[in-house]
Design a protein around this motif. Structure first.
Motif, PDB file in Angstrom:
ATOM      1  N   MET A   1       0.837  -1.190   0.000  1.00  0.00           N
ATOM      2  CA  MET A   1       0.000   0.000   0.000  1.00  0.00           C
ATOM      3  C   MET A   1       0.875   1.245   0.000  1.00  0.00           C
ATOM      4  O   MET A   1       1.845   1.334   0.744  1.00  0.00           O
ATOM      5  CB  MET A   1      -0.913   0.018   1.226  1.00  0.00           C
ATOM      6  CG  MET A   1      -1.868   1.186   1.250  1.00  0.00           C
ATOM      7  SD  MET A   1      -2.909   1.220   2.713  1.00  0.00           S
ATOM      8  CE  MET A   1      -1.712   1.622   3.986  1.00  0.00           C
ATOM      9  N   GLU A   2       0.529   2.182  -0.842  1.00  0.00           N
ATOM     10  CA  GLU A   2       1.236   3.459  -0.903  1.00  0.00           C
ATOM     11  C   GLU A   2       0.577   4.444   0.053  1.00  0.00           C
ATOM     12  O   GLU A   2      -0.642   4.651   0.002  1.00  0.00           O
ATOM     13  CB  GLU A   2       1.185   3.999  -2.332  1.00  0.00           C
ATOM     14  CG  GLU A   2       1.851   5.347  -2.510  1.00  0.00           C
ATOM     15  CD  GLU A   2       1.666   5.909  -3.910  1.00  0.00           C
ATOM     16  OE1 GLU A   2       1.964   7.105  -4.110  1.00  0.00           O
ATOM     17  OE2 GLU A   2       1.207   5.150  -4.792  1.00  0.00           O
TER      18      GLU A   2
ATOM     19  N   GLU B   1      -1.240   1.745  13.725  1.00  0.00           N
ATOM     20  CA  GLU B   1      -1.890   0.436  13.809  1.00  0.00           C
ATOM     21  C   GLU B   1      -2.841   0.212  12.632  1.00  0.00           C
ATOM     22  O   GLU B   1      -2.958  -0.894  12.101  1.00  0.00           O
ATOM     23  CB  GLU B   1      -2.657   0.304  15.124  1.00  0.00           C
ATOM     24  CG  GLU B   1      -1.775   0.292  16.365  1.00  0.00           C
ATOM     25  CD  GLU B   1      -1.528   1.676  16.943  1.00  0.00           C
ATOM     26  OE1 GLU B   1      -1.242   1.769  18.150  1.00  0.00           O
ATOM     27  OE2 GLU B   1      -1.629   2.680  16.183  1.00  0.00           O
ATOM     28  N   GLY B   2      -3.531   1.266  12.218  1.00  0.00           N
ATOM     29  CA  GLY B   2      -4.451   1.150  11.095  1.00  0.00           C
ATOM     30  C   GLY B   2      -3.729   0.897   9.793  1.00  0.00           C
ATOM     31  O   GLY B   2      -4.166   0.069   8.972  1.00  0.00           O
ATOM     32  N   ILE B   3      -2.629   1.605   9.587  1.00  0.00           N
ATOM     33  CA  ILE B   3      -1.843   1.393   8.369  1.00  0.00           C
ATOM     34  C   ILE B   3      -1.280  -0.023   8.342  1.00  0.00           C
ATOM     35  O   ILE B   3      -1.315  -0.700   7.308  1.00  0.00           O
ATOM     36  CB  ILE B   3      -0.720   2.439   8.290  1.00  0.00           C
ATOM     37  CG1 ILE B   3      -1.328   3.827   8.042  1.00  0.00           C
ATOM     38  CG2 ILE B   3       0.279   2.081   7.198  1.00  0.00           C
ATOM     39  CD1 ILE B   3      -0.311   4.947   8.022  1.00  0.00           C
TER      40      ILE B   3
ATOM     41  N   ASP C   1      -1.943  -2.911   5.486  1.00  0.00           N
ATOM     42  CA  ASP C   1      -0.824  -3.593   4.825  1.00  0.00           C
ATOM     43  C   ASP C   1      -0.957  -5.109   4.955  1.00  0.00           C
ATOM     44  O   ASP C   1      -0.757  -5.856   3.990  1.00  0.00           O
ATOM     45  CB  ASP C   1       0.505  -3.138   5.437  1.00  0.00           C
ATOM     46  CG  ASP C   1       0.972  -1.800   4.883  1.00  0.00           C
ATOM     47  OD1 ASP C   1       0.612  -1.477   3.742  1.00  0.00           O
ATOM     48  OD2 ASP C   1       1.685  -1.075   5.597  1.00  0.00           O
ATOM     49  N   GLU C   2      -1.293  -5.553   6.156  1.00  0.00           N
ATOM     50  CA  GLU C   2      -1.426  -6.989   6.401  1.00  0.00           C
ATOM     51  C   GLU C   2      -2.626  -7.577   5.663  1.00  0.00           C
ATOM     52  O   GLU C   2      -2.553  -8.678   5.109  1.00  0.00           O
ATOM     53  CB  GLU C   2      -1.575  -7.237   7.899  1.00  0.00           C
ATOM     54  CG  GLU C   2      -1.693  -8.708   8.273  1.00  0.00           C
ATOM     55  CD  GLU C   2      -1.853  -8.914   9.767  1.00  0.00           C
ATOM     56  OE1 GLU C   2      -2.144 -10.059  10.174  1.00  0.00           O
ATOM     57  OE2 GLU C   2      -1.693  -7.940  10.532  1.00  0.00           O
TER      58      GLU C   2
ATOM     59  N   ILE D   1      -3.584   0.013  -3.909  1.00  0.00           N
ATOM     60  CA  ILE D   1      -4.253   0.730  -2.830  1.00  0.00           C
ATOM     61  C   ILE D   1      -3.364   1.901  -2.419  1.00  0.00           C
ATOM     62  O   ILE D   1      -2.162   1.736  -2.239  1.00  0.00           O
ATOM     63  CB  ILE D   1      -4.501  -0.173  -1.607  1.00  0.00           C
ATOM     64  CG1 ILE D   1      -5.304  -1.405  -1.998  1.00  0.00           C
ATOM     65  CG2 ILE D   1      -5.215   0.596  -0.496  1.00  0.00           C
ATOM     66  CD1 ILE D   1      -5.385  -2.452  -0.898  1.00  0.00           C
ATOM     67  N   ARG D   2      -3.986   3.065  -2.297  1.00  0.00           N
ATOM     68  CA  ARG D   2      -3.269   4.242  -1.824  1.00  0.00           C
ATOM     69  C   ARG D   2      -4.019   4.843  -0.638  1.00  0.00           C
ATOM     70  O   ARG D   2      -5.252   4.787  -0.583  1.00  0.00           O
ATOM     71  CB  ARG D   2      -3.146   5.288  -2.928  1.00  0.00           C
ATOM     72  CG  ARG D   2      -2.134   4.946  -4.001  1.00  0.00           C
ATOM     73  CD  ARG D   2      -2.136   5.940  -5.133  1.00  0.00           C
ATOM     74  NE  ARG D   2      -3.396   5.919  -5.864  1.00  0.00           N
ATOM     75  CZ  ARG D   2      -3.697   5.036  -6.809  1.00  0.00           C
ATOM     76  NH1 ARG D   2      -2.816   4.111  -7.141  1.00  0.00           N
ATOM     77  NH2 ARG D   2      -4.857   5.075  -7.425  1.00  0.00           N
ATOM     78  N   LEU D   3      -3.283   5.416   0.273  1.00  0.00           N
ATOM     79  CA  LEU D   3      -3.846   6.127   1.411  1.00  0.00           C
ATOM     80  C   LEU D   3      -3.301   7.540   1.405  1.00  0.00           C
ATOM     81  O   LEU D   3      -2.082   7.741   1.344  1.00  0.00           O
ATOM     82  CB  LEU D   3      -3.484   5.442   2.730  1.00  0.00           C
ATOM     83  CG  LEU D   3      -3.818   6.239   4.003  1.00  0.00           C
ATOM     84  CD1 LEU D   3      -5.328   6.346   4.189  1.00  0.00           C
ATOM     85  CD2 LEU D   3      -3.161   5.604   5.219  1.00  0.00           C
TER      86      LEU D   3
END
Length: 212
Positions: free
Chosen positions: A1-2, A164-166, A170-171, A180-182
């Motif tokens: 994820m970026e 923790e959310g990131i 990722d997991e 997926i980008r954030l």
């Protein structure tokens, strides 16, 4: 994820005001709307376009326009509604779907209670908007829902994110090959024992719309 944390003085200024416990709901809504538009500018850098020619008053010019199918903006109810206008202001031709998800405060797991989306999202770029990426459960469930319906590119916009959310995102999507980008205004320190972001800004839904 970026992951992109938008480093801009105006973003930081508006976020600071959002964090302030003394900021009332009308002001909070206005600031959130303005902040989302700034984030959307960065989030749409990879929006799909096609070449297009126009006639200027002087001569022909080559440019681009948004490709079809147009992007789909999906706010996660209810707090995501506070980010919708900021997105559609920048993407007025985008279509809008709705996804109702709520975090069970006991299990911290996401539960779906409403959907208003096309059955087939094949070939669609989707922008999911939700103010807070805390545990990551709600956003991960929403993104999975969109991929299951055929979306092939998902960008999430959040005002704030926790490590923790990131890590959870990722997991959840490791090895899937899904793009997926954030895009977020800030990466905060951590979650507290109740699953809230620290220092955060409190409950975004309550601060947008009041406690109901």
């Amino acid at each position: 994820m970026e992951t992109l944390v938008v480093d801009h003085p105006l973003v930081a200024h508006k976020l600071t005001a959002l964090r302030d416990v003394n900021t009332d709901s009308p002001t909070f809504r206005r600031l959130a709307d303005e902040l989302v538009t700034l984030l959307a500018y960065e989030a749409t850098r990879q929006v799909r376009v096609t070449e297009w020619s126009v006639e200027t008053p002087v001569a022909p010019a080559r440019g681009v326009r948004l490709a079809q199918p147009y992007p789909l903006v999906v706010p996660i109810l209810r707090a995501g509604l506070g980010m919708l206008d900021g997105m559609t202001r920048l993407l007025p031709t985008a279509e809008v779907g709705f996804l109702g998800m709520i975090r069970n405060e006991s299990t911290l797991e996401a539960e779906t209670y409403a959907t208003r989306l096309p059955e087939d999202l094949s070939g669609r770029q989707v922008y999911v908007v939700d103010p807070m990426l805390a545990t990551g459960g709600t956003l991960a469930a929403a993104i999975k829902f969109l991929f299951d319906r055929g979306a092939d590119d998902v960008t999430a916009l959040c005002l704030l994110a926790a490590p923790e959310g990131i890590a959870h995102l990722d997991e959840s999507f490791a090895g899937t090959g899904k793009p997926i980008r954030l895009v977020t205004a800030a990466l905060d320190e951590r979650l507290n024992e109740h699953g809230y972001i620290v220092p955060g800004l409190g409950d975004a839904g309550d601060r947008l719309y009041g406690v109901v």
